[in-house]
Scaffold this motif. Structure first.
Motif, PDB file in Angstrom:
ATOM      1  N   ALA A   3       0.836  -1.198   0.000  1.00 60.37           N
ATOM      2  CA  ALA A   3       0.000   0.000   0.000  1.00 60.37           C
ATOM      3  C   ALA A   3       0.870   1.247   0.000  1.00 60.37           C
ATOM      4  CB  ALA A   3      -0.903   0.002   1.226  1.00 60.37           C
ATOM      5  N   PRO A   4       0.534   2.238  -0.818  1.00 57.86           N
ATOM      6  CA  PRO A   4       1.349   3.455  -0.875  1.00 57.86           C
ATOM      7  C   PRO A   4       1.074   4.371   0.301  1.00 57.86           C
ATOM      8  CG  PRO A   4      -0.548   3.646  -2.319  1.00 57.86           C
ATOM      9  CD  PRO A   4      -0.599   2.252  -1.758  1.00 57.86           C
ATOM     10  N   ALA A   5       2.003   5.270   0.557  1.00 56.84           N
ATOM     11  CA  ALA A   5       1.770   6.308   1.553  1.00 56.84           C
ATOM     12  C   ALA A   5       0.668   7.239   1.057  1.00 56.84           C
ATOM     13  CB  ALA A   5       3.062   7.077   1.797  1.00 56.84           C
ATOM     14  N   SER A   6       0.142   8.042   1.942  1.00 56.13           N
ATOM     15  CA  SER A   6      -0.955   8.935   1.579  1.00 56.13           C
ATOM     16  C   SER A   6      -0.454  10.128   0.773  1.00 56.13           C
ATOM     17  CB  SER A   6      -1.654   9.440   2.837  1.00 56.13           C
ATOM     18  OG  SER A   6      -2.556  10.487   2.519  1.00 56.13           O
ATOM     19  N   ILE A  31      -9.803   8.296  -3.728  1.00 54.12           N
ATOM     20  CA  ILE A  31      -8.701   8.903  -2.979  1.00 54.12           C
ATOM     21  C   ILE A  31      -9.184   9.365  -1.608  1.00 54.12           C
ATOM     22  CG2 ILE A  31      -7.116  10.869  -2.902  1.00 54.12           C
ATOM     23  CD1 ILE A  31      -6.929  10.673  -5.962  1.00 54.12           C
ATOM     24  N   ALA A  32     -10.345  10.006  -1.574  1.00 56.94           N
ATOM     25  CA  ALA A  32     -10.891  10.499  -0.307  1.00 56.94           C
ATOM     26  C   ALA A  32     -11.181   9.347   0.649  1.00 56.94           C
ATOM     27  CB  ALA A  32     -12.155  11.307  -0.567  1.00 56.94           C
ATOM     28  N   GLU A  33     -11.805   8.285   0.139  1.00 61.82           N
ATOM     29  CA  GLU A  33     -12.164   7.157   0.993  1.00 61.82           C
ATOM     30  C   GLU A  33     -10.927   6.398   1.466  1.00 61.82           C
ATOM     31  OE1 GLU A  33     -14.824   4.904  -1.417  1.00 61.82           O
ATOM     32  OE2 GLU A  33     -16.545   6.235  -1.059  1.00 61.82           O
ATOM     33  N   ARG A  34      -9.949   6.247   0.576  1.00 65.82           N
ATOM     34  CA  ARG A  34      -8.759   5.452   0.922  1.00 65.82           C
ATOM     35  C   ARG A  34      -7.876   6.162   1.944  1.00 65.82           C
ATOM     36  NH1 ARG A  34      -5.051   3.495   2.600  1.00 65.82           N
ATOM     37  NH2 ARG A  34      -3.544   2.007   1.721  1.00 65.82           N
ATOM     38  N   PHE A  35      -7.773   7.489   1.838  1.00 64.72           N
ATOM     39  CA  PHE A  35      -6.811   8.206   2.680  1.00 64.72           C
ATOM     40  C   PHE A  35      -7.463   9.176   3.667  1.00 64.72           C
ATOM     41  CE2 PHE A  35      -4.431   7.118  -1.218  1.00 64.72           C
ATOM     42  CZ  PHE A  35      -3.460   6.299  -0.641  1.00 64.72           C
ATOM     43  N   GLY A  36      -8.773   9.163   3.744  1.00 62.03           N
ATOM     44  CA  GLY A  36      -9.449   9.946   4.769  1.00 62.03           C
ATOM     45  C   GLY A  36      -9.617  11.418   4.457  1.00 62.03           C
ATOM     46  N   ASP A 129      -3.348  22.251  -4.433  1.00 61.83           N
ATOM     47  CA  ASP A 129      -1.923  21.906  -4.354  1.00 61.83           C
ATOM     48  C   ASP A 129      -1.516  21.044  -5.544  1.00 61.83           C
ATOM     49  OD1 ASP A 129      -1.533  23.167  -1.822  1.00 61.83           O
ATOM     50  OD2 ASP A 129      -2.558  21.477  -0.888  1.00 61.83           O
ATOM     51  N   LEU A 130      -2.490  20.343  -6.129  1.00 59.73           N
ATOM     52  CA  LEU A 130      -2.216  19.470  -7.269  1.00 59.73           C
ATOM     53  C   LEU A 130      -3.506  19.260  -8.054  1.00 59.73           C
ATOM     54  CD1 LEU A 130      -0.245  17.450  -8.765  1.00 59.73           C
ATOM     55  CD2 LEU A 130      -1.297  15.673  -7.334  1.00 59.73           C
ATOM     56  N   VAL A 131      -3.388  19.253  -9.387  1.00 62.78           N
ATOM     57  CA  VAL A 131      -4.500  18.885 -10.268  1.00 62.78           C
ATOM     58  C   VAL A 131      -4.105  17.626 -11.027  1.00 62.78           C
ATOM     59  CG1 VAL A 131      -5.940  19.556 -12.238  1.00 62.78           C
ATOM     60  CG2 VAL A 131      -5.290  21.261 -10.517  1.00 62.78           C
ATOM     61  N   ILE A 132      -4.996  16.632 -11.017  1.00 59.57           N
ATOM     62  CA  ILE A 132      -4.824  15.406 -11.793  1.00 59.57           C
ATOM     63  C   ILE A 132      -5.784  15.482 -12.974  1.00 59.57           C
ATOM     64  CG2 ILE A 132      -4.926  12.883 -11.784  1.00 59.57           C
ATOM     65  CD1 ILE A 132      -4.670  13.022  -8.710  1.00 59.57           C
ATOM     66  N   TYR A 133      -5.248  15.514 -14.179  1.00 59.92           N
ATOM     67  CA  TYR A 133      -6.059  15.614 -15.392  1.00 59.92           C
ATOM     68  C   TYR A 133      -6.086  14.249 -16.069  1.00 59.92           C
ATOM     69  CZ  TYR A 133      -6.749  16.744 -20.400  1.00 59.92           C
ATOM     70  OH  TYR A 133      -7.142  16.758 -21.718  1.00 59.92           O
ATOM     71  N   ASN A 193      -8.753  -0.858 -10.536  1.00 59.97           N
ATOM     72  CA  ASN A 193      -7.598  -1.739 -10.412  1.00 59.97           C
ATOM     73  C   ASN A 193      -6.714  -1.255  -9.261  1.00 59.97           C
ATOM     74  OD1 ASN A 193      -4.702  -2.569 -10.995  1.00 59.97           O
ATOM     75  ND2 ASN A 193      -5.772  -3.781 -12.550  1.00 59.97           N
ATOM     76  N   ASP A 194      -6.534  -2.109  -8.255  1.00 59.87           N
ATOM     77  CA  ASP A 194      -5.770  -1.701  -7.071  1.00 59.87           C
ATOM     78  C   ASP A 194      -4.306  -1.397  -7.394  1.00 59.87           C
ATOM     79  OD1 ASP A 194      -8.020  -1.988  -5.530  1.00 59.87           O
ATOM     80  OD2 ASP A 194      -7.499  -3.991  -4.783  1.00 59.87           O
ATOM     81  N   ASP A 195      -3.702  -2.207  -8.259  1.00 57.03           N
ATOM     82  CA  ASP A 195      -2.306  -1.972  -8.619  1.00 57.03           C
ATOM     83  C   ASP A 195      -2.147  -0.650  -9.363  1.00 57.03           C
ATOM     84  OD1 ASP A 195      -1.523  -4.280  -7.410  1.00 57.03           O
ATOM     85  OD2 ASP A 195      -1.297  -5.440  -9.256  1.00 57.03           O
ATOM     86  N   ASP A 196      -3.077  -0.366 -10.283  1.00 53.36           N
ATOM     87  CA  ASP A 196      -3.026   0.904 -11.012  1.00 53.36           C
ATOM     88  C   ASP A 196      -3.218   2.086 -10.070  1.00 53.36           C
ATOM     89  OD1 ASP A 196      -2.649  -0.556 -13.281  1.00 53.36           O
ATOM     90  OD2 ASP A 196      -4.561  -0.048 -14.222  1.00 53.36           O
ATOM     91  N   PHE A 197      -4.104   1.922  -9.085  1.00 53.83           N
ATOM     92  CA  PHE A 197      -4.319   2.985  -8.106  1.00 53.83           C
ATOM     93  C   PHE A 197      -3.036   3.246  -7.311  1.00 53.83           C
ATOM     94  CE2 PHE A 197      -5.677   4.351  -3.802  1.00 53.83           C
ATOM     95  CZ  PHE A 197      -6.305   5.541  -4.140  1.00 53.83           C
ATOM     96  N   SER A 198      -2.373   2.158  -6.899  1.00 48.32           N
ATOM     97  CA  SER A 198      -1.127   2.317  -6.154  1.00 48.32           C
ATOM     98  C   SER A 198      -0.051   2.977  -7.010  1.00 48.32           C
ATOM     99  CB  SER A 198      -0.634   0.954  -5.665  1.00 48.32           C
ATOM    100  OG  SER A 198      -1.526   0.405  -4.715  1.00 48.32           O
ATOM    101  N   LEU A 199       0.010   2.609  -8.291  1.00 49.40           N
ATOM    102  CA  LEU A 199       0.973   3.238  -9.196  1.00 49.40           C
ATOM    103  C   LEU A 199       0.723   4.739  -9.306  1.00 49.40           C
ATOM    104  CD1 LEU A 199       1.193   0.681 -12.147  1.00 49.40           C
ATOM    105  CD2 LEU A 199       3.037   1.315 -10.589  1.00 49.40           C
ATOM    106  N   LEU A 200      -0.544   5.114  -9.402  1.00 57.29           N
ATOM    107  CA  LEU A 200      -0.875   6.531  -9.516  1.00 57.29           C
ATOM    108  C   LEU A 200      -0.485   7.291  -8.253  1.00 57.29           C
ATOM    109  CD1 LEU A 200      -2.208   8.917 -10.963  1.00 57.29           C
ATOM    110  CD2 LEU A 200      -4.393   8.173 -10.003  1.00 57.29           C
ATOM    111  N   VAL A 201      -0.795   6.734  -7.099  1.00 56.63           N
ATOM    112  CA  VAL A 201      -0.460   7.410  -5.845  1.00 56.63           C
ATOM    113  C   VAL A 201       1.054   7.549  -5.705  1.00 56.63           C
ATOM    114  CG1 VAL A 201      -0.574   7.280  -3.332  1.00 56.63           C
ATOM    115  CG2 VAL A 201      -2.592   6.696  -4.708  1.00 56.63           C
ATOM    116  N   ARG A 202       1.796   6.521  -6.070  1.00 54.28           N
ATOM    117  CA  ARG A 202       3.259   6.622  -6.023  1.00 54.28           C
ATOM    118  C   ARG A 202       3.754   7.725  -6.960  1.00 54.28           C
ATOM    119  NH1 ARG A 202       5.268   2.309  -3.184  1.00 54.28           N
ATOM    120  NH2 ARG A 202       3.856   0.533  -3.012  1.00 54.28           N
ATOM    121  N   GLN A 203       3.104   7.837  -8.108  1.00 53.07           N
ATOM    122  CA  GLN A 203       3.484   8.899  -9.044  1.00 53.07           C
ATOM    123  C   GLN A 203       3.256  10.269  -8.415  1.00 53.07           C
ATOM    124  OE1 GLN A 203       4.820   8.340 -12.097  1.00 53.07           O
ATOM    125  NE2 GLN A 203       5.077  10.517 -12.442  1.00 53.07           N
TER     126      GLN A 203
END
Length: 218
Positions: A3-6, A31-36, A129-133, A193-203
């Motif tokens: 699991a990635p950091a928040s 994102i909101a549900e996973r990291f509060g 602080d960040l925009v994801i497009y 996809n959980d793996d794709d979600f983790s990849l995005l958060v790491r990015q």
């Protein structure tokens, strides 16, 4: 995959954006549900003109557009009163992109009226602080919309989606108010996809610079 950091360790206010069918609301909610975080989401079901706009865009474009404008302005006014230092937020819209739809659907006189209202109402909204497009081809968006089967979206044309994708592309080509992560979702599904979600958060956590493009090959 661990699991990635928040992402809230780095960004306290994130906005996810993209055209219809890109998955912006679903990703913002995840994102909101996973990291509060606290979701700040559009509420299209409350727009009484939206279904009629999809059936008869020429007739109902202006009231549908104005309803969304008032709704977003009110949400951002509430947001401006919150303590952004103690509360992590995830939204699925930028107010700055609201005129994008207006230019796509309104005639010249209606657009002039809309612009006057937009300029008079526009609040001093906090800069994210960040925009994801989220990007995808019109054909991909059309298929996703068809699969999710929301009745009022059944009349959306592929031509409309092409115009929308082009308008989003031009808008974000010039956007520089906040750091921007451009995500190609053709072969990446961070919503389901959980793996794709983790990849995005790491990015997000490893992002350097103010404009980064993230994509996976086939």
């Amino acid at each position: 995959m661990n699991a990635p950091a928040s992402p809230f360790e780095r960004y306290r206010h994130i906005v996810v954006e993209g055209p219809i069918g890109a998955g912006k609301t679903s990703l913002a909610r995840r994102i909101a549900e996973r990291f509060g975080g606290t979701p700040v989401l559009e509420e299209p079901a409350e727009n009484p003109f939206l279904e009629r706009f999809y059936r008869d865009g020429r007739r109902y474009a202006l009231p549908a557009q104005l309803f969304f404008l008032f709704q977003r302005v009110n949400q951002l006014r509430d947001l401006a009163q919150r303590d952004l230092f103690s509360e992590a937020l995830v939204g699925d819209f930028l107010l700055e992109k609201d005129p994008l739809f207006a230019r796509l659907t309104l005639d010249d006189d209606e657009l002039a009226l809309y612009q006057q209202i937009f300029d008079s109402l526009r609040p001093q909204s906090p800069v994210p602080d960040l925009v994801i497009y989220l990007q995808a081809r019109p054909e991909t968006l059309y298929e996703r919309i068809r699969r999710r089967g929301i009745p009022m979206e059944s009349d959306l044309s592929e031509a409309y989606l092409r115009g929308l994708v082009d308008a989003y592309s031009r808008f974000f080509h010039h956007y520089d108010a906040a750091p921007l992560l451009i995500v190609n979702t053709e072969h990446l599904n961070p919503v389901e996809n959980d793996d794709d979600f983790s990849l995005l958060v790491r990015q997000l956590l490893e992002m350097r610079g103010r404009r980064v493009f993230f994509s996976l090959g086939e």
